[in-house]
Design an enzyme around this catalytic site. Structure first.
Site, mmCIF file in Angstrom:
data_model
loop_
_atom_site.group_PDB
_atom_site.id
_atom_site.type_symbol
_atom_site.label_atom_id
_atom_site.label_comp_id
_atom_site.label_asym_id
_atom_site.label_seq_id
_atom_site.Cartn_x
_atom_site.Cartn_y
_atom_site.Cartn_z
ATOM 1 N N CYS A 192 -2.849 9.737 -6.357
ATOM 2 C CA CYS A 192 -4.770 8.753 -5.544
ATOM 3 C C CYS A 192 -5.448 10.014 -5.573
ATOM 4 O O CYS A 192 -5.302 11.408 -5.793
ATOM 5 C CB CYS A 192 -3.838 9.329 -4.000
ATOM 6 S SG CYS A 192 -4.766 8.650 -2.908
ATOM 7 N N LYS B 137 0.979 -1.311 -0.068
ATOM 8 C CA LYS B 137 -0.272 0.116 -0.228
ATOM 9 C C LYS B 137 0.786 1.108 -0.169
ATOM 10 O O LYS B 137 2.054 0.988 0.428
ATOM 11 C CB LYS B 137 -1.063 0.131 1.368
ATOM 12 C CG LYS B 137 -1.472 1.250 0.868
ATOM 13 C CD LYS B 137 -2.917 1.840 0.517
ATOM 14 C CE LYS B 137 -4.034 2.397 0.781
ATOM 15 N NZ LYS B 137 -4.190 3.211 -0.572
HETATM 16 O O1 LIG Z 1 -7.904 6.267 -1.661
HETATM 17 C C1 LIG Z 1 -6.807 5.685 -1.736
HETATM 18 O O2 LIG Z 1 -5.948 5.354 -0.818
HETATM 19 C C2 LIG Z 1 -6.336 5.112 -3.435
HETATM 20 N N1 LIG Z 1 -7.399 4.915 -4.029
HETATM 21 C C3 LIG Z 1 -7.011 4.803 -5.452
HETATM 22 O O3 LIG Z 1 -7.746 3.852 -5.815
HETATM 23 N N2 LIG Z 1 -5.743 4.901 -5.829
HETATM 24 C C4 LIG Z 1 -4.844 5.768 -5.565
HETATM 25 O O4 LIG Z 1 -3.807 5.766 -5.863
HETATM 26 C C5 LIG Z 1 -5.539 5.447 -3.659
HETATM 27 I I1 LIG Z 1 -3.874 6.347 -2.183
#
Ligand SMILES: O=C(O)c1[nH]c(=O)[nH]c(=O)c1I
Length: 312
Positions: free
Chosen positions: A130, A44
């Site tokens: 993100c 993550k």
């Molecule tokens: O909401 C999120 O944590 C997230 N959700 C996504 O769909 N892509 C991303 O790069 C991330 I950092």
């Protein structure tokens, strides 16, 4: 028949792995992926400090895919770095990806300094896409900022590094981004992150299905495969061959893996379908890909990588 691949001269016995954000938030999940048929894992996206992320419900599955507004919940980069370094000591022949993201270039450089100081030998995935931190733009849509970040990154980080990009929807944007990306010694680019700020509605309740941002969230799954394939192929056509491509988006069977590789991907990542099916999916996808390769007379992915044909 081999589905092996390599990124930045690091070899993987399978070209299929998880997408950052799915089954990779803690050491329990990462260990399960490590012991699955996946060729490797990516963590993550780690930030300088741990984060709770957005309020729940923040993830919702539909028949065609998913919508999420997780808000970057993570244990902090140090946690992932410590875990991967420990694992790397035990499994010297395996290589791992660490994802990270800062809220500005200073933070990006601090994250990379931590990775350098830990003497990390794997591959870094810098997340520029993100879509779910309220008030924060997707860096990947700000071309000048991407250029500035990459300039600073490659002046400060010496190891293999790739970037996770948002999907683009305009040929001119493919051209402009490729021109920027080709200036830097990137190990790879990862296309695509979720399609940002979609909206899914529960008709019976006449309401949204996730709490953050009035229900707006990143879209994944079947909805995004055509966009993912287009981004993989558009950059495959435009980038220096030294910059490899990881294909992410809409993969749920061997055919989808085959299509991403045909478009130019050297590695593929699975998100939504992994969330739905769990890590057993890697064995199924690998077998399905091998069956397709066998039927077509291919023995390795190089036999068909990037060989998408056009109509005369
Ligand atoms: O909401 C999120 O944590 C997230 N959700 C996504 O769909 N892509 C991303 O790069 C991330 I950092």
């Amino acid at each position: 028949i081999s589905t092996a691949t390599s990124i930045a001269q690091q070899k993987f016995n399978n070209c299929i792995m998880n997408a950052s954000g799915v089954w990779c938030s803690d050491e329990k999940e990462l260990t399960i992926i490590d012991n699955s048929a996946a060729g490797t894992f990516v963590t993550k996206s780690g930030t300088l400090q741990p984060r709770e992320g957005n309020p729940s419900p923040r993830y919702f599955e539909t028949s065609w895919g998913s919508i999420n507004s997780m808000g970057l919940p993570n244990r902090g980069l140090d946690y992932y770095l410590d875990f991967v370094q420990k694992l790397q000591q035990q499994k010297r022949q395996k290589h791992y990806f660490i994802s990270c993201t800062g809220f500005n270039v200073q933070e990006d450089l601090l994250l990379l300094k931590k990775i350098t100081d830990a003497d990390f030998k794997g591959i870094v995935e810098l997340n520029l896409s993100c879509p779910n931190v309220p008030g924060k733009p997707q860096t990947g849509y700000d071309f000048a900022t991407v250029d500035m970040i990459l300039k600073n990154v490659f002046e400060n980080y010496a190891g293999p590094l790739g970037v996770k990009l948002p999907p683009y929807f305009d040929i001119v944007h493919f051209n402009q981004m490729a021109q920027i990306l080709n200036k830097y010694p990137l190990a790879y680019i990862n296309c695509v992150n979720s399609i940002g700020n979609g909206l899914y509605i529960d008709d019976e309740k006449e309401q949204v299905v996730i709490k953050p941002k009035n229900g707006f969230g990143g879209i994944g799954g079947d909805y995004i495969k055509p966009t993912a394939l287009a981004n993989v192929h558009a950059f495959y056509q435009r980038l220096d061959p030294k910059i490899q491509i990881i294909g992410t988006g809409g993969i749920k069977n061997g055919q989808d893996v085959f299509e991403h590789i045909l478009c130019g991907a050297s590695m593929v990542q699975v998100g939504t379908a992994l969330m739905k099916e769990g890590p057993d999916i890697f064995e199924r996808l690998t077998q399905e890909l091998k069956t397709i390769m066998q039927a077509k007379g291919y023995s390795k992915i190089a036999d068909f990588k990037g060989k998408l044909k056009y109509l005369a």
